[in-house]
Motif scaffolding. Structure first.
Motif, PDB file in Angstrom:
ATOM      1  N   ASP A   1      -4.842  -4.081  12.880  1.00 54.89           N
ATOM      2  CA  ASP A   1      -4.403  -3.456  11.633  1.00 54.89           C
ATOM      3  C   ASP A   1      -3.332  -2.395  11.877  1.00 54.89           C
ATOM      4  N   PRO A   2      -2.220  -2.761  12.528  1.00 50.95           N
ATOM      5  CA  PRO A   2      -1.180  -1.766  12.820  1.00 50.95           C
ATOM      6  C   PRO A   2      -0.532  -1.227  11.552  1.00 50.95           C
ATOM      7  N   HIS A   3      -0.140   0.041  11.596  1.00 51.15           N
ATOM      8  CA  HIS A   3       0.462   0.696  10.431  1.00 51.15           C
ATOM      9  C   HIS A   3       1.658  -0.069   9.915  1.00 51.15           C
ATOM     10  N   THR A   4       2.452  -0.613  10.824  1.00 50.60           N
ATOM     11  CA  THR A   4       3.723  -1.230  10.447  1.00 50.60           C
ATOM     12  C   THR A   4       3.613  -2.728  10.204  1.00 50.60           C
ATOM     13  N   GLY A   5       2.386  -3.247  10.207  1.00 48.04           N
ATOM     14  CA  GLY A   5       2.221  -4.689  10.045  1.00 48.04           C
ATOM     15  C   GLY A   5       2.531  -5.408  11.343  1.00 48.04           C
ATOM     16  N   ARG A   6       3.008  -6.634  11.232  1.00 55.12           N
ATOM     17  CA  ARG A   6       3.314  -7.428  12.416  1.00 55.12           C
ATOM     18  C   ARG A   6       4.330  -6.722  13.285  1.00 55.12           C
ATOM     19  N   SER A   7       4.103  -6.722  14.593  1.00 53.45           N
ATOM     20  CA  SER A   7       4.973  -5.999  15.517  1.00 53.45           C
ATOM     21  C   SER A   7       5.203  -6.871  16.740  1.00 53.45           C
TER      22      SER A   7
ATOM     23  N   VAL B   1      -4.008  -8.315  15.265  1.00 55.86           N
ATOM     24  CA  VAL B   1      -5.102  -8.917  14.505  1.00 55.86           C
ATOM     25  C   VAL B   1      -5.260  -8.095  13.232  1.00 55.86           C
ATOM     26  N   ASP B   2      -5.197  -8.758  12.079  1.00 56.50           N
ATOM     27  CA  ASP B   2      -5.412  -8.055  10.821  1.00 56.50           C
ATOM     28  C   ASP B   2      -6.049  -9.012   9.827  1.00 56.50           C
ATOM     29  N   SER B   3      -6.155  -8.582   8.557  1.00 56.08           N
ATOM     30  CA  SER B   3      -6.703  -9.454   7.524  1.00 56.08           C
ATOM     31  C   SER B   3      -5.699  -9.584   6.387  1.00 56.08           C
ATOM     32  N   ASP B   4      -5.955 -10.505   5.477  1.00 55.04           N
ATOM     33  CA  ASP B   4      -5.033 -10.771   4.371  1.00 55.04           C
ATOM     34  C   ASP B   4      -5.249  -9.722   3.279  1.00 55.04           C
ATOM     35  N   ASN B   5      -4.647  -8.563   3.470  1.00 55.68           N
ATOM     36  CA  ASN B   5      -4.854  -7.442   2.561  1.00 55.68           C
ATOM     37  C   ASN B   5      -4.241  -7.686   1.188  1.00 55.68           C
ATOM     38  N   LEU B   6      -3.101  -8.351   1.146  1.00 54.76           N
ATOM     39  CA  LEU B   6      -2.449  -8.615  -0.138  1.00 54.76           C
ATOM     40  C   LEU B   6      -3.342  -9.500  -1.013  1.00 54.76           C
ATOM     41  N   HIS B   7      -3.851 -10.565  -0.438  1.00 56.17           N
ATOM     42  CA  HIS B   7      -4.743 -11.458  -1.189  1.00 56.17           C
ATOM     43  C   HIS B   7      -6.002 -10.717  -1.615  1.00 56.17           C
ATOM     44  N   GLY B   8      -6.514  -9.843  -0.730  1.00 52.95           N
ATOM     45  CA  GLY B   8      -7.708  -9.071  -1.068  1.00 52.95           C
ATOM     46  C   GLY B   8      -7.475  -8.155  -2.256  1.00 52.95           C
TER      47      GLY B   8
ATOM     48  N   ARG C   1      -8.536  -3.889 -18.799  1.00 51.44           N
ATOM     49  CA  ARG C   1      -7.079  -3.811 -18.794  1.00 51.44           C
ATOM     50  C   ARG C   1      -6.601  -2.442 -18.298  1.00 51.44           C
ATOM     51  N   ARG C   2      -7.382  -1.408 -18.558  1.00 56.15           N
ATOM     52  CA  ARG C   2      -7.044  -0.088 -18.004  1.00 56.15           C
ATOM     53  C   ARG C   2      -7.730   0.034 -16.642  1.00 56.15           C
ATOM     54  N   ILE C   3      -7.053  -0.531 -15.655  1.00 58.60           N
ATOM     55  CA  ILE C   3      -7.615  -0.586 -14.289  1.00 58.60           C
ATOM     56  C   ILE C   3      -6.851   0.390 -13.410  1.00 58.60           C
ATOM     57  N   ALA C   4      -7.541   1.384 -12.910  1.00 55.88           N
ATOM     58  CA  ALA C   4      -6.916   2.385 -12.040  1.00 55.88           C
ATOM     59  C   ALA C   4      -6.934   1.905 -10.591  1.00 55.88           C
ATOM     60  N   LEU C   5      -6.035   2.461  -9.808  1.00 60.73           N
ATOM     61  CA  LEU C   5      -5.989   2.183  -8.371  1.00 60.73           C
ATOM     62  C   LEU C   5      -6.037   3.501  -7.608  1.00 60.73           C
ATOM     63  N   LEU C   6      -6.985   3.620  -6.703  1.00 59.49           N
ATOM     64  CA  LEU C   6      -7.003   4.735  -5.751  1.00 59.49           C
ATOM     65  C   LEU C   6      -6.469   4.176  -4.441  1.00 59.49           C
ATOM     66  N   THR C   7      -5.272   4.597  -4.077  1.00 61.31           N
ATOM     67  CA  THR C   7      -4.552   3.976  -2.970  1.00 61.31           C
ATOM     68  C   THR C   7      -5.132   4.352  -1.617  1.00 61.31           C
ATOM     69  N   GLY C   8      -4.680   3.605  -0.592  1.00 61.54           N
ATOM     70  CA  GLY C   8      -5.000   3.952   0.789  1.00 61.54           C
ATOM     71  C   GLY C   8      -3.939   4.883   1.340  1.00 61.54           C
ATOM     72  N   ARG C   9      -3.873   4.977   2.647  1.00 58.14           N
ATOM     73  CA  ARG C   9      -2.879   5.839   3.275  1.00 58.14           C
ATOM     74  C   ARG C   9      -1.488   5.230   3.136  1.00 58.14           C
ATOM     75  N   GLU C  10      -0.529   6.065   2.764  1.00 61.39           N
ATOM     76  CA  GLU C  10       0.824   5.575   2.517  1.00 61.39           C
ATOM     77  C   GLU C  10       1.468   4.972   3.757  1.00 61.39           C
ATOM     78  N   ASP C  11       1.079   5.456   4.953  1.00 64.45           N
ATOM     79  CA  ASP C  11       1.731   4.996   6.181  1.00 64.45           C
ATOM     80  C   ASP C  11       1.158   3.692   6.705  1.00 64.45           C
ATOM     81  N   LEU C  12       0.092   3.182   6.084  1.00 65.08           N
ATOM     82  CA  LEU C  12      -0.530   1.952   6.563  1.00 65.08           C
ATOM     83  C   LEU C  12      -0.027   0.740   5.787  1.00 65.08           C
ATOM     84  N   LYS C  13       0.454  -0.240   6.522  1.00 65.13           N
ATOM     85  CA  LYS C  13       0.930  -1.472   5.896  1.00 65.13           C
ATOM     86  C   LYS C  13      -0.184  -2.144   5.101  1.00 65.13           C
TER      87      LYS C  13
END
Length: 349
Positions: free
Chosen positions: A160-166, A171-178, A192-204
């Motif tokens: 799960d590298p911060h920058t994605g594929r390097s 080894v990572d998981s399909d985060n976009l699909h998740g 319809r009013r679905i909020a998002l609590l984000t993860g760390r900005e630096d993590l892909k």
């Protein structure tokens, strides 16, 4: 197979007097060279002498230095795992690593910075430098913040590298699909009013989960309300503060997609503090499926990424690299799936 944990936050401990190979030789009445032959299972030592030296080794509790062994054999048979901290994600990953290390002939050393990484953009390189060459034959880096080519002759696998594929094997998981799965689940329940609590900005991976959220809303013809997107940072306290702000507003969200389970659990706790019931008043979906997600009240609906399997795959890939094999695929992405429990329900008419 053995696993050793090291953490940078431990206080220095005065060293004990160490039994040396010279102590063993003197006690057994043989030369240092003879003891070395016994340790390395070499020919040229009689059965009686071999047994006597072995008995003295056991009696004195002598253990050969990993550094000395590596200088002789150019191998330590030790794999290092470097983590910023021991928390639910890394704990599950270590379980998978422990599963995979069995029967390989390698031992596992876990090195934790104890959450005190100081420089988040370079701590892995410093610690890898300390361990490589004489202490470990290769390393698994968990969520490394920078592209690391590793050190000469030191295989490295990034999870799960911060920058994605390097350039490193990953080894990572399909985060976009998740992220899409989590949001589509809430949409299917009428929210319809679905909020998002984000993860760390630096993590892909966090960026991909947010992209999945946005794609799912767009696919359902729902405009993204940027005011419903707040920081979670994969941190309990940060997420709790953001959740309290969101849920205190007059036009609060009816559902929250939290970018990891720790954030989701913090959201459920904040809702309870405000007198809101989950799922009657608020539906919550997490991400990861750590053990705590099934134990909280209510049990958390979440997206499962196979964290334990990620640990297993990382070790398996690293062992092959250390042994000189050339795997067909050095970038492994594992699937994600929705696990429905009790923290979500259909929006009342």
């Amino acid at each position: 197979m053995s696993i050793t944990f090291y953490t940078a936050s431990l206080s220095p401990v005065p060293p004990r007097s160490r039994v040396t190979i010279r102590d063993v030789a003197a006690q057994a009445g043989v030369s240092v060279a003879t003891v070395s032959k016994v340790l390395n299972q070499r020919y040229g030592v009689s059965a009686d002498t071999f047994a006597r030296v072995q008995a003295v080794i056991k009696e004195l509790g002598y253990e050969a230095s990993l550094v000395a062994q590596s200088l002789r054999n150019h191998r330590t048979n030790v794999i290092g795992i470097l983590v910023a901290d021991i928390e639910p994600f890394s704990t599950e990953l270590l379980k998978g690593a422990a599963d995979a290390i069995r029967g390989t002939g390698f031992e596992l050393v876990v090195y934790s910075a104890g959450g005190r990484v100081g420089d988040p953009q370079g701590w892995e390189h410093r610690y890898l430098t300390r361990l490589s060459g004489t202490l470990v034959d290769g390393a698994v880096l968990v969520t490394p913040a920078v592209d690391l080519e590793g050190l000469p002759g030191t295989p490295v696998v990034a999870v799960d590298p911060h920058t994605g594929r390097s350039p490193l094997p990953t080894v990572d998981s399909d985060n976009l699909h998740g992220g899409q799965l989590a949001t589509e689940h809430l949409l299917a329940l009428g929210h319809r009013r679905i909020a998002l609590l984000t993860g760390r900005e630096d993590l892909k991976s966090a960026q991909q989960r947010e992209t999945g959220y946005r794609r799912a809303l767009a696919g359902a013809g729902v405009m993204v309300d940027e005011s419903l997107i707040r920081r979670g940072d994969y941190d309990h306290d940060v997420a709790a503060a953001s959740a309290r702000e969101l849920l205190s507003e007059p036009n609060r969200p009816t559902a929250v997609f939290a970018a990891n389970d720790i954030t989701a659990i913090a959201t459920i706790e904040s809702a309870a503090e405000l007198g809101l019931r989950v799922p009657e008043d608020l539906s919550v979906v997490g991400f990861d499926n750590i053990p705590e997600s099934a134990l909280c009240t209510p049990a958390l609906t979440t997206v499962q990424q196979p964290i334990r399997e990620m640990g297993r795959r990382a070790i398996t890939l690293l062992v092959r690299l250390i042994n000189g094999d050339t795997p067909d695929d050095t970038h492994i992405t594992l699937g994600t799936e929705l696990i429905e429990r009790h923290s979500t329900r259909a929006l009342p008419a």
